[in-house]
Design an enzyme around this catalytic site. Structure first.
Site, PDB file in Angstrom:
ATOM      1  N   ASP A  33       0.809  -1.229   0.000  1.00 33.43           N
ATOM      2  CA  ASP A  33       0.000   0.000   0.000  1.00 33.43           C
ATOM      3  C   ASP A  33       0.838   1.272   0.000  1.00 33.43           C
ATOM      4  O   ASP A  33       0.287   2.366  -0.077  1.00 33.43           O
ATOM      5  CB  ASP A  33      -1.010   0.008   1.159  1.00 33.43           C
ATOM      6  CG  ASP A  33      -0.354   0.144   2.512  1.00 33.43           C
ATOM      7  OD1 ASP A  33       0.803  -0.289   2.680  1.00 33.43           O
ATOM      8  OD2 ASP A  33      -1.009   0.692   3.430  1.00 33.43           O
ATOM      9  N   SER A  52      -6.577   8.952  28.567  1.00 32.27           N
ATOM     10  CA  SER A  52      -6.656   7.594  28.032  1.00 32.27           C
ATOM     11  C   SER A  52      -7.106   6.651  29.144  1.00 32.27           C
ATOM     12  O   SER A  52      -6.441   6.556  30.183  1.00 32.27           O
ATOM     13  CB  SER A  52      -5.287   7.153  27.508  1.00 32.27           C
ATOM     14  OG  SER A  52      -5.256   5.745  27.418  1.00 32.27           O
ATOM     15  N   SER A  77      -3.580   2.056  16.203  1.00 33.11           N
ATOM     16  CA  SER A  77      -3.115   3.443  16.072  1.00 33.11           C
ATOM     17  C   SER A  77      -3.855   4.174  14.957  1.00 33.11           C
ATOM     18  O   SER A  77      -4.245   5.334  15.130  1.00 33.11           O
ATOM     19  CB  SER A  77      -1.614   3.556  15.793  1.00 33.11           C
ATOM     20  OG  SER A  77      -0.948   2.369  15.858  1.00 33.11           O
ATOM     21  N   ASP A  99      -4.691   1.322   6.190  1.00 27.87           N
ATOM     22  CA  ASP A  99      -5.376   1.196   7.476  1.00 27.87           C
ATOM     23  C   ASP A  99      -6.324   2.366   7.717  1.00 27.87           C
ATOM     24  O   ASP A  99      -7.500   2.194   8.039  1.00 27.87           O
ATOM     25  CB  ASP A  99      -4.356   1.121   8.628  1.00 27.87           C
ATOM     26  CG  ASP A  99      -3.363  -0.011   8.446  1.00 27.87           C
ATOM     27  OD1 ASP A  99      -3.600  -0.875   7.581  1.00 27.87           O
ATOM     28  OD2 ASP A  99      -2.348  -0.019   9.164  1.00 27.87           O
TER      29      ASP A  99
HETATM   30  C1  GLA Z   1       0.789  -1.672   8.469  1.00 25.04           C
HETATM   31  C2  GLA Z   1       0.752  -0.300   7.790  1.00 25.04           C
HETATM   32  C3  GLA Z   1      -0.033  -0.366   6.479  1.00 25.04           C
HETATM   33  C4  GLA Z   1       0.459  -1.496   5.596  1.00 25.04           C
HETATM   34  C5  GLA Z   1       0.568  -2.797   6.380  1.00 25.04           C
HETATM   35  C6  GLA Z   1       1.206  -3.891   5.561  1.00 25.04           C
HETATM   36  O1  GLA Z   1      -0.488  -2.048   8.864  1.00 25.04           O
HETATM   37  O2  GLA Z   1       0.171   0.651   8.638  1.00 25.04           O
HETATM   38  O3  GLA Z   1       0.048   0.873   5.822  1.00 25.04           O
HETATM   39  O4  GLA Z   1       1.672  -1.170   4.978  1.00 25.04           O
HETATM   40  O5  GLA Z   1       1.319  -2.634   7.570  1.00 25.04           O
HETATM   41  O6  GLA Z   1       0.417  -4.190   4.461  1.00 25.04           O
END
Ligand code: GLA
Length: 389
Positions: free
Chosen positions: A41, A72, A131, A175
């Site tokens: 990505d 938190s 996160s 993500d």
């Molecule tokens: C983490 C990163 C994503 C992606 C994945 C692997 O989750 O935050 O951006 O690169 O690893 O696919």
């Protein structure tokens, strides 16, 4: 997320920040899985993630000051942030919030002071993107509270920039994007070059996806994540010397001989092999899910795991052991998901196989690593949203 402590958290918010006529608003962002397209990505690749029903929830209320009061529940800690916002090594969780404020302001908005309480049940460091969920829920809560009219896709980009520029992990967009735009029962296919995406609903019939948490906690900030990205970038630069038509490593489509003429280091060669072979597996998985050919999907998931382990080198003995045991036990498919170096394994299998696998694997894992395994069944759920109690 019905079991969330939303009421208790409201009471805690009011006891920390005072009770006023203006009730704080409640927002929620989910965790995510990724079915296929791992470590592509940030290289223009296609990914197939879905939002799932673990979540981060925040209460937020403007406080008519210029400071941000953050609490938190997980860390049982309150911090006050004032501008200029800087990294806070004592309370690293607050960096995700501060980074988002900074990135929103870089776009020309002003973010007034607010009181903020965050709680979550996404297992941290497990590859389920706790996160990114905090970044996206923060961005969305701020834009709703102060009427900034920032679209969800842009909130995702703000979250990614917060992570890249403020926290320091050079993550891709997957993500934050799925956490922003996810929809109940659907995954998306996202082209991370153009950010075009579409929703897909797959009927799994007698099959199901579930997760196994290795309980090896990763921290992408301190792991080799940034280093893998740098190796992919340097591989592309070398390939472009002979083949300037490629703008992304993901698109490289060369014979072994042509690759060997590009003088990649051994590591760059292995990273390139994973990324370009992932492109082929992604097509197989999408076609297989569409046509109901789950054994094809499953074997591509296993191949992705071993490619991540041997060529991209982001697995670890524990997740390798889990996947190997599942393969030997006749499970349809499984692979580590997310950044790697621990975290969760995604499994695709016949529904009636679950209990048998759970019992056997928990025992053998405990024996080998002296560590417990957690199994999670999940539902595909909505992306970030406001919750009305
Ligand atoms: C983490 C990163 C994503 C992606 C994945 C692997 O989750 O935050 O951006 O690169 O690893 O696919």
């Amino acid at each position: 997320m019905d079991s969330f402590r939303s009421k208790e958290n409201l009471n805690q918010f009011e006891s920390l920040f005072g009770k006023t006529k203006q009730l704080p608003r409640l927002f929620q962002a989910p965790a995510r899985i990724n079915i296929i397209g791992e470590h592509v990505d940030y290289l223009g690749g296609t990914v197939l993630p879905a939002a799932i029903n673990f979540a981060v929830q925040v209460y937020i209320r403007p406080n008519n000051t210029s400071s941000y009061h953050l609490h938190s529940v997980t860390h049982n800690e309150t911090v006050e942030l004032k501008k200029p916002l800087l990294q806070n090594s004592k309370s690293p969780w607050s960096d995700y919030v501060a980074g988002v404020i900074v990135e929103i302001e870089k776009k020309g908005h002003t973010v007034p002071g607010f009181d903020f309480l965050v709680d979550g049940n996404i297992p941290q460091g497990s590859g389920l993107s706790s996160s990114a969920a905090l970044e996206v829920v923060t961005g969305f809560a701020i834009q709703e509270t102060f009427g900034l009219r920032i679209p969800k896709e842009e909130i995702a980009l703000i979250g990614q920039r917060a992570e890249n520029n403020f926290v320091g992990t050079k993550c891709g967009i997957m993500d934050q994007f799925i956490i922003a735009v996810g929809k109940e029962n659907d995954c998306i296919s996202l082209n991370t070059d153009t950010l075009k995406y579409s929703y897909h609903h797959f009927d799994l019939g007698d099959y199901e996806f579930y997760l196994i948490n290795s309980n090896v906690k990763h921290n992408l900030k301190d792991s080799s994540y940034n280093n893998r990205r740098a190796e992919c970038e340097s591989a592309l630069i070398k390939i472009q010397t002979n083949h300037p038509k490629f703008t992304h490593l993901y698109d490289v489509d060369l014979s072994d001989l042509e690759i060997s003429n590009c003088h990649l280091t051994e590591e760059e060669g292995k990273r390139t092999k994973h990324v370009t072979s992932e492109r082929e597996r992604t097509k197989i998985v999408i076609n297989g899910l569409e046509s109901g050919n789950f054994s094809e999907v499953g074997s591509a998931l296993f191949r992705t795991h071993w490619s991540l382990s041997k060529d991209f080198e982001v697995s670890c003995p524990e997740t390798d052991f889990i996947v190997d045991s599942l393969e030997n036990a006749g499970v349809i498919g499984a692979r580590m998901i997310g950044g790697g170096f621990g975290g969760c394994v995604l499994v695709l299998d016949k529904k009636d196989h679950f209990s048998e696998i759970e019992e056997v694997l928990k025992k053998s894992y405990q024996q080998k690593f002296n560590l417990a395994l957690d199994f999670y069944k999940f539902q595909i759920s909505d992306g970030v949203k406001e919750i009305f109690l």
